[in-house]
Scaffold this active site. Structure first.
Site, PDB file in Angstrom:
ATOM      1  N   CYS A 449      14.884 -18.441 -16.796  1.00  0.00           N
ATOM      2  CA  CYS A 449      14.269 -17.918 -15.564  1.00  0.00           C
ATOM      3  C   CYS A 449      15.187 -18.099 -14.362  1.00  0.00           C
ATOM      4  O   CYS A 449      14.829 -18.726 -13.360  1.00  0.00           O
ATOM      5  CB  CYS A 449      12.914 -18.564 -15.315  1.00  0.00           C
ATOM      6  SG  CYS A 449      11.701 -18.169 -16.571  1.00  0.00           S
ATOM      7  N   TYR A 493      13.117 -18.353 -10.696  1.00  0.00           N
ATOM      8  CA  TYR A 493      12.521 -17.044 -10.390  1.00  0.00           C
ATOM      9  C   TYR A 493      13.046 -16.486  -9.070  1.00  0.00           C
ATOM     10  O   TYR A 493      12.426 -15.623  -8.453  1.00  0.00           O
ATOM     11  CB  TYR A 493      10.993 -17.109 -10.322  1.00  0.00           C
ATOM     12  CG  TYR A 493      10.270 -17.087 -11.647  1.00  0.00           C
ATOM     13  CD1 TYR A 493      10.926 -17.236 -12.846  1.00  0.00           C
ATOM     14  CD2 TYR A 493       8.888 -16.905 -11.685  1.00  0.00           C
ATOM     15  CE1 TYR A 493      10.253 -17.226 -14.049  1.00  0.00           C
ATOM     16  CE2 TYR A 493       8.196 -16.892 -12.887  1.00  0.00           C
ATOM     17  CZ  TYR A 493       8.887 -17.054 -14.061  1.00  0.00           C
ATOM     18  OH  TYR A 493       8.209 -17.030 -15.254  1.00  0.00           O
ATOM     19  N   TRP A 511       9.189 -21.081  -8.594  1.00  0.00           N
ATOM     20  CA  TRP A 511       8.737 -21.412  -9.946  1.00  0.00           C
ATOM     21  C   TRP A 511       9.278 -22.766 -10.392  1.00  0.00           C
ATOM     22  O   TRP A 511       8.648 -23.489 -11.156  1.00  0.00           O
ATOM     23  CB  TRP A 511       9.192 -20.327 -10.922  1.00  0.00           C
ATOM     24  CG  TRP A 511       8.859 -20.654 -12.350  1.00  0.00           C
ATOM     25  CD1 TRP A 511       7.663 -20.506 -12.978  1.00  0.00           C
ATOM     26  CD2 TRP A 511       9.746 -21.206 -13.329  1.00  0.00           C
ATOM     27  NE1 TRP A 511       7.746 -20.934 -14.285  1.00  0.00           N
ATOM     28  CE2 TRP A 511       9.008 -21.365 -14.525  1.00  0.00           C
ATOM     29  CE3 TRP A 511      11.099 -21.582 -13.311  1.00  0.00           C
ATOM     30  CZ2 TRP A 511       9.578 -21.877 -15.694  1.00  0.00           C
ATOM     31  CZ3 TRP A 511      11.662 -22.089 -14.465  1.00  0.00           C
ATOM     32  CH2 TRP A 511      10.898 -22.239 -15.636  1.00  0.00           C
ATOM     33  N   TYR A 707       6.188  -9.324 -20.310  1.00  0.00           N
ATOM     34  CA  TYR A 707       6.756 -10.521 -19.690  1.00  0.00           C
ATOM     35  C   TYR A 707       7.959 -11.020 -20.493  1.00  0.00           C
ATOM     36  O   TYR A 707       7.896 -11.135 -21.711  1.00  0.00           O
ATOM     37  CB  TYR A 707       5.667 -11.584 -19.645  1.00  0.00           C
ATOM     38  CG  TYR A 707       6.000 -12.865 -18.928  1.00  0.00           C
ATOM     39  CD1 TYR A 707       6.334 -12.872 -17.580  1.00  0.00           C
ATOM     40  CD2 TYR A 707       5.937 -14.081 -19.594  1.00  0.00           C
ATOM     41  CE1 TYR A 707       6.597 -14.056 -16.916  1.00  0.00           C
ATOM     42  CE2 TYR A 707       6.193 -15.275 -18.947  1.00  0.00           C
ATOM     43  CZ  TYR A 707       6.525 -15.261 -17.604  1.00  0.00           C
ATOM     44  OH  TYR A 707       6.785 -16.442 -16.957  1.00  0.00           O
ATOM     45  N   HIS A 708       9.066 -11.285 -19.789  1.00  0.00           N
ATOM     46  CA  HIS A 708      10.310 -11.748 -20.411  1.00  0.00           C
ATOM     47  C   HIS A 708      11.000 -10.659 -21.224  1.00  0.00           C
ATOM     48  O   HIS A 708      11.659 -10.947 -22.224  1.00  0.00           O
ATOM     49  CB  HIS A 708      10.087 -12.991 -21.272  1.00  0.00           C
ATOM     50  CG  HIS A 708       9.802 -14.227 -20.486  1.00  0.00           C
ATOM     51  ND1 HIS A 708       9.181 -15.334 -21.038  1.00  0.00           N
ATOM     52  CD2 HIS A 708      10.053 -14.531 -19.200  1.00  0.00           C
ATOM     53  CE1 HIS A 708       9.048 -16.269 -20.107  1.00  0.00           C
ATOM     54  NE2 HIS A 708       9.572 -15.804 -18.978  1.00  0.00           N
ATOM     55  N   HIS A 795      13.244 -10.649 -15.958  1.00  0.00           N
ATOM     56  CA  HIS A 795      11.936 -10.678 -15.300  1.00  0.00           C
ATOM     57  C   HIS A 795      11.680  -9.429 -14.457  1.00  0.00           C
ATOM     58  O   HIS A 795      11.302  -9.520 -13.281  1.00  0.00           O
ATOM     59  CB  HIS A 795      11.820 -11.930 -14.437  1.00  0.00           C
ATOM     60  CG  HIS A 795      11.721 -13.185 -15.254  1.00  0.00           C
ATOM     61  ND1 HIS A 795      12.826 -13.821 -15.767  1.00  0.00           N
ATOM     62  CD2 HIS A 795      10.651 -13.919 -15.651  1.00  0.00           C
ATOM     63  CE1 HIS A 795      12.444 -14.895 -16.444  1.00  0.00           C
ATOM     64  NE2 HIS A 795      11.129 -14.966 -16.406  1.00  0.00           N
TER      65      HIS A 795
END
Length: 852
Positions: A449, A493, A511, A707-708, A795
């Site tokens: 991330c 993030y 994050w 997501y991801h 992301h």
């Protein structure tokens, strides 16, 4: 026998297949209030049991006729095929010094193994293991269970091939590289009919020797995901149902066509006696067309009414419906289901008939959305290549010179958390589709991330994440990672972009590293140090997420411009100009027309100073995403935003890529964003055309990408789309350690063959200065040239991609003077892919050039 190969019986693990116990008889369900009226309630389930009786390893024994699924693994997305009557053969098997027969992979006992010959002279790879089902079935994946007692022989690089007769083996349907651990691996591929399935092992995962081994092999059946189909436009359609609830709630049939998964059709339940099963809903398209699949999205938020056993029938007149074109039983979960027809049919009416509720909770049926698909035309919708397996979930990716793509994830292949000081990485060779794995320890950086910036010299700067203060650099020229100085503010993030000055700018990221205060700072390549920007506070740039600041300063959309300036154009509804000289500054740049916050949406620069923003939602998760899209035109100090055409699907967690012709493709995403979920997935990509402002559908994907997940433009004009998941729970059903390459329509004829494309034959140096002209040679006449920046994605954010149209003049047959812009705010310093496009918009394969 090689040292360490003896199996210790005390370490043997008994693997048993799932025991699913269904309750007998009717389940009486109490009615609970919803919106002030009574509505059937979902039966309660103990957490973790998924409505099933808890698994008992002592009494549930595997059978050689039934699939063997690891007890700690979740149920796969596709059904596990019954192995009764199957046989298996191997190119090599050890029988002299141990029982390493191929048949052991089908006996339901994880203690017995297939092993290649090792006594005497070990047989070198490749090794093959061929399963004969003795019948033709739809197959969509192979589940490989390594031996549990010893790491030797774990499969590394592999290929999967299928055959209908055992003689004709086409190109592999799946390739990739597996992680060196003992977890069960699901190797997916596009569903197709076959009798024989062959696993070819090209290398041992840990490179300990020339061996291959397996404890168990299972095959997966039809997941209900169509291949080579595309969504049909629902404009003008109507829906009617045999039963609908209108008194206690808005459960009208029409709700399945409104594009909002929050509204739903529900069979009648008020008035004392619910309408009994079966229930049917009929779509009238008001035109006769080819249909090949029906997509069913369950209502969201409640389990009641999920369709279980079903049939699909069609009609041309609305009166006579023929034999079912699809039938089966859907799983009791909230993911999108697809009924693939046995053949494409000409129809005006399509009827879904539900004969049981998936969970057996009551006599109800409900649906959030229903879509129909038809056969895809490659020249209009593109096509997908085979799935490529990765030894990790590709959460972050960067395109490199030399036809390579770098991918990285977290400290482990299927989990994250903590600050472990190392990262799992992989490199995909785009020419061979081979994937190599590597663990990076020397930087002390867990890069899960992160923020990413592609530097002016072609290196990749990765910041923060799980190790929130760290910063690392990957150099594609040496294939080496190194550390650089730590950031002043720990982050995860966060958003990054290279500046026109060659420095790198970072903002946001609560994050990780503590919440709030993630103000701007700049990294210098000359000193390798960070400088705070007290004039660039993060607060004004944040969204109004209810979980602020933890979610409110994530994944910002940054677009670098001249003079070290940055336009922050989202995901918050307010845009800002940022300067990075001295202490920096942040000033208002207006709003994106009537757009609200659009967290986990996309911003894509499709032309000089022009960007498309699309999707996202008012909060990071569990708030409906939008279908809306906007254009943003930034010139000088002026920013103008306007709404353009809407997508057919609402999307958060999607990824968007600008193509050499200026069109923008968007892949994946959810209408209701929920991390680690495949519910409400948009399986049909869409293509936006700046000339019309409209989105059109592309060929349906085989795997959800939420997501991801990532997407990247490749140097041959195709697009890589992959990843999704990375649940910390081993065996999570929404982990997708794979990807696939999409071939856009501009490269394909209607029959799926490749169009002839121009070639750049000379005149492109490895480096080019701003403001210079290149004498570029091509093998045929071309219409235009364009620079596409080699980009990095994570992301749903890719602040590195950029399309720069070039001016060019034809000086002789096949020779053109091509001008590189002189403004580093237009052609941001860094590595680019130079494409030539012919009069039909067909791009060449790119040549890499570093612009500085």
């Amino acid at each position: 026998m090689p040292s360490g190969r003896l199996r210790d019986s005390t370490r043997r693990l008994r693997r048993s297949h799932w025991l699913v116990v269904f309750a007998l008889g009717s389940l009486l369900v109490a009615l609970t209030p919803m919106l002030g009226v009574a509505e059937p309630a979902a039966a309660g389930h103990a957490p973790g049991h998924r409505g099933d009786v808890p698994f008992d390893q002592k009494t549930a024994m595997s059978s050689p006729h039934h699939p063997a699924v690891p007890a700690n693994a979740k149920e796969p997305a596709a059904p596990v095929l019954d192995r009764e009557g199957w046989t298996v053969t191997a190119s090599s098997a050890e029988t002299a010094r141990e029982n390493g027969r191929a048949a052991n992979v089908l006996d339901g006992d994880a203690r017995t193994i297939w092993h290649t010959e090792w006594s005497g002279t070990a047989t070198p790879p490749p090794h093959t293991l061929t399963v004969d089902m003795h019948r033709t079935a739809v197959v969509s994946g192979l589940v490989y269970r390594p031996r549990a007692d010893n790491p030797n022989g774990r499969v590394g690089e592999y290929g999967i091939s299928v055959s209908k007769d055992g003689q004709d083996w086409a190109d592999p349907v799946g390739t990739g590289t597996l992680a060196d651990d003992n977890s069960a691996k699901t190797l997916s591929f596009a569903p197709q009919g076959a009798r024989y399935v062959r696993l070819t092992v090209l290398s041992e995962a840990g490179k300990r020797g020339p061996w291959a081994a397996a404890a168990e092999i299972d095959l997966l059946g039809d997941p209900g995901t169509p291949s080579a189909t595309v969504d049909l436009s629902r404009s003008g359609w109507t829906a009617t149902a045999s039963s609908e609830e209108t008194a206690g709630e808005d459960g009208r049939a029409a709700n399945v066509l409104d594009g909002d998964a929050g509204t739903f059709w529900h069979s009648r339940w008020s008035g004392g006696t619910p309408a009994p099963l079966p229930h049917s809903i009929t779509i009238d398209m008001y035109r006769t067309t080819a249909v090949s699949a029906l997509s069913y999205e369950p209502r969201q938020g409640k389990a009641n009414g999920r369709a279980g056993a079903y049939t699909v029938t069609t009609s041309t007149d609305g009166t006579t419906f023929g034999e079912p074109v699809a039938k089966g039983t859907w799983r009791d979960d909230d993911t999108v289901k697809t009924a693939t027809f046995t053949r494409a049919v000409q129809a005006r009416y399509v009827r879904l008939t539900v004969t049981s509720e998936a969970g057996g909770r009551g006599p109800w049926t409900a649906a959030g959305e229903i879509r129909l698909s038809g056969p895809a035309d490659p020249s209009a919708h593109g096509s997908w290549g085979r799935l490529i397996g990765f030894p990790l979930v590709p959460v972050a990716t960067a395109v490199l010179p030399g036809d390579k793509m770098l991918a990285w994830s977290a400290y482990a292949v299927d989990r994250f958390g903590g600050s472990n000081g190392y990262t799992q990485t992989a490199i995909l060779d785009l020419k061979t589709n081979k994937v190599t794995q590597r663990r990076i320890d020397n930087t002390g950086h867990d890069m899960f991330c992160p923020g990413i910036a592609m530097l002016a010299d072609g290196r990749v700067l990765v910041t923060g994440g799980s190790n929130a203060d760290k910063a690392s650099i990957y150099d594609p020229a040496t294939d080496e990672w190194s550390r650089t100085s730590e950031m002043n503010i720990a982050r995860g993030y966060q958003a990054m972009t290279l500046l026109s000055t060659g420095d790198a700018f970072v903002l946001g990221g609560s994050w990780s590293g503590g919440r709030g205060g993630k103000d701007g700072e700049v990294w210098s390549p000359d000193t390798g140090t960070w400088r705070k920007l007290p004039g660039v506070p993060v607060g004004p740039t944040m969204t109004d997420d209810p979980d602020s600041p933890y979610r409110a300063d994530n994944h910002m959309w940054l677009h670098a411009m001249s003079g070290g300036k940055v336009l922050q154009l989202g995901p918050g509804k307010k845009m800002h100009w940022i300067t990075t000289t001295g202490d920096g500054s942040l000033t208002d740049a207006g709003t994106r027309a009537d757009s609200g916050d659009a967290m986990n949406g996309n911003a894509v620069p499709y032309d000089t100073g022009k960007l498309l923003t699309l999707g996202g939602g008012p909060a990071y998760e569990r708030k409906p995403a939008t279908r809306r899209a906007y254009t943003v035109n930034a010139s000088g100090d002026r920013v103008e935003a306007a709404r353009t055409g809407d997508m057919d699907h609402a999307r958060s967690f999607s990824n968007s890529v600008v193509m050499p012709d200026g069109k923008v493709a968007v892949f994946g995403g959810q209408s209701m964003p929920v991390p680690f979920s495949d519910a409400t997935s948009a399986m049909t990509p869409e293509l936006w055309d700046p000339a019309t402002g409209k989105f059109t559908p592309l060929a349906t994907m085989a795997v959800p990408r939420n997501y991801h997940s990532v997407a990247n433009l490749l140097p041959d004009g195709r697009v890589f789309s992959g990843g999704g998941g990375l649940c910390a729970d081993q065996g999570c059903a929404t982990n997708h350690p794979d990807g696939s390459v999409f071939t856009p329509p501009y490269l394909l004829n209607a029959d799926g063959s490749l169009k002839p494309r121009p070639s750049i034959t000379g005149g492109v140096p490895p480096r080019a200065a701003l403001g210079t002209s290149l004498t570029v040679k091509t093998d045929k006449a071309v219409k235009s040239f364009v620079l596409m920046r080699a980009a990095a994605a994570t992301h749903s954010t890719d602040n590195d991609q950029r399309r720069v149209p070039l001016t060019s003049t034809r000086t002789a047959a096949g020779t053109y003077e091509v001008s590189v812009p002189d403004d580093p705010g237009v052609a941001l310093p860094g590595t680019y892919m130079l494409f030539a496009l012919d009069a039909e918009g067909v791009p060449s394969t790119a040549k890499f050039v570093t612009v500085s």
